[in-house]
Design a protein around this motif. Structure first.
Motif, PDB file in Angstrom:
ATOM      1  N   TYR A  41       1.023  -1.111   0.033  1.00  0.00           N
ATOM      2  CA  TYR A  41      -0.192  -0.093  -0.053  1.00  0.00           C
ATOM      3  C   TYR A  41       1.079   1.371  -0.069  1.00  0.00           C
ATOM      4  CZ  TYR A  41      -3.581   3.330   1.024  1.00  0.00           C
ATOM      5  OH  TYR A  41      -4.530   4.515   0.888  1.00  0.00           O
ATOM      6  N   TRP A  43       0.851   5.139   0.441  1.00  0.00           N
ATOM      7  CA  TRP A  43       0.088   6.314   0.627  1.00  0.00           C
ATOM      8  C   TRP A  43       1.010   7.521   0.747  1.00  0.00           C
ATOM      9  CZ3 TRP A  43       1.683   9.332   4.838  1.00  0.00           C
ATOM     10  CH2 TRP A  43       2.687   8.478   5.966  1.00  0.00           C
ATOM     11  N   CYS A  44       0.485   8.640   0.176  1.00  0.00           N
ATOM     12  CA  CYS A  44       1.070   9.800  -0.352  1.00  0.00           C
ATOM     13  C   CYS A  44       0.446  11.266   0.389  1.00  0.00           C
ATOM     14  CB  CYS A  44       1.088   9.788  -1.678  1.00  0.00           C
ATOM     15  SG  CYS A  44       1.741   8.629  -2.525  1.00  0.00           S
ATOM     16  N   THR A  45       1.206  12.206   0.225  1.00  0.00           N
ATOM     17  CA  THR A  45       0.793  13.415   0.736  1.00  0.00           C
ATOM     18  C   THR A  45       1.096  14.285  -0.458  1.00  0.00           C
ATOM     19  OG1 THR A  45       3.113  14.205   1.633  1.00  0.00           O
ATOM     20  CG2 THR A  45       1.468  13.037   3.070  1.00  0.00           C
ATOM     21  N   ASP A  50      -3.312   7.785  -3.066  1.00  0.00           N
ATOM     22  CA  ASP A  50      -2.712   6.788  -2.607  1.00  0.00           C
ATOM     23  C   ASP A  50      -3.166   5.445  -3.378  1.00  0.00           C
ATOM     24  OD1 ASP A  50      -2.033   8.237  -0.293  1.00  0.00           O
ATOM     25  OD2 ASP A  50      -3.817   7.447   0.863  1.00  0.00           O
ATOM     26  N   SER A  51      -2.288   4.332  -3.196  1.00  0.00           N
ATOM     27  CA  SER A  51      -2.690   3.238  -4.060  1.00  0.00           C
ATOM     28  C   SER A  51      -2.248   1.901  -3.533  1.00  0.00           C
ATOM     29  CB  SER A  51      -1.993   3.212  -5.490  1.00  0.00           C
ATOM     30  OG  SER A  51      -0.514   3.544  -5.354  1.00  0.00           O
ATOM     31  N   SER A  52      -2.784   0.680  -4.133  1.00  0.00           N
ATOM     32  CA  SER A  52      -2.275  -0.597  -3.424  1.00  0.00           C
ATOM     33  C   SER A  52      -1.579  -1.176  -4.747  1.00  0.00           C
ATOM     34  CB  SER A  52      -3.361  -1.222  -2.902  1.00  0.00           C
ATOM     35  OG  SER A  52      -3.039  -2.599  -2.136  1.00  0.00           O
ATOM     36  N   CYS A  74       5.747   9.851  -0.813  1.00  0.00           N
ATOM     37  CA  CYS A  74       5.103   8.600  -0.739  1.00  0.00           C
ATOM     38  C   CYS A  74       5.891   7.617  -0.021  1.00  0.00           C
ATOM     39  CB  CYS A  74       4.752   8.025  -2.028  1.00  0.00           C
ATOM     40  SG  CYS A  74       3.701   8.988  -3.032  1.00  0.00           S
ATOM     41  N   TRP A  75       5.035   6.815   0.987  1.00  0.00           N
ATOM     42  CA  TRP A  75       5.723   5.943   1.649  1.00  0.00           C
ATOM     43  C   TRP A  75       5.016   4.490   1.550  1.00  0.00           C
ATOM     44  CZ3 TRP A  75       4.334  10.903   2.757  1.00  0.00           C
ATOM     45  CH2 TRP A  75       5.587  11.607   3.220  1.00  0.00           C
TER      46      TRP A  75
END
Length: 83
Positions: A41, A43-45, A50-52, A74-75
């Protein structure tokens, strides 16, 4: 009242479907260190969505690096090994 029943059934169906999909994934700690198709997954700011994603990699750490792909905001979070 009928609308609430329909919404409740829809929510129950979505929960059941996601449970079935997750059960096919190996989330055991040992799976993190195995080669294969890893689910990550991302997740971004800053407005980046966000994406999976599924990534072929030697292990979970490499999969996270590939999934994030140098995006600055993104992380990645390892979710499991697709089986």
């Amino acid at each position: 009242m009928k609308l609430l029943s329909v919404l409740g059934l829809s929510a129950a169906a979505m929960i059941a479907a996601s449970t079935i999909a997750m059960s096919a994934m190996d989330t055991d700690r040992a799976a993190y260190f195995k080669a294969g198709k890893h689910q990550v997954y991302v997740w971004c700011t800053g407005g980046t969505p966000d994406s999976s994603v599924s990534v072929d990699a030697a292990n979970g750490a490499e999969a996270i690096k590939k999934a994030v792909g140098g995006k600055a905001n993104c992380w990645g979070v390892w979710q499991g090994l697709n089986g």
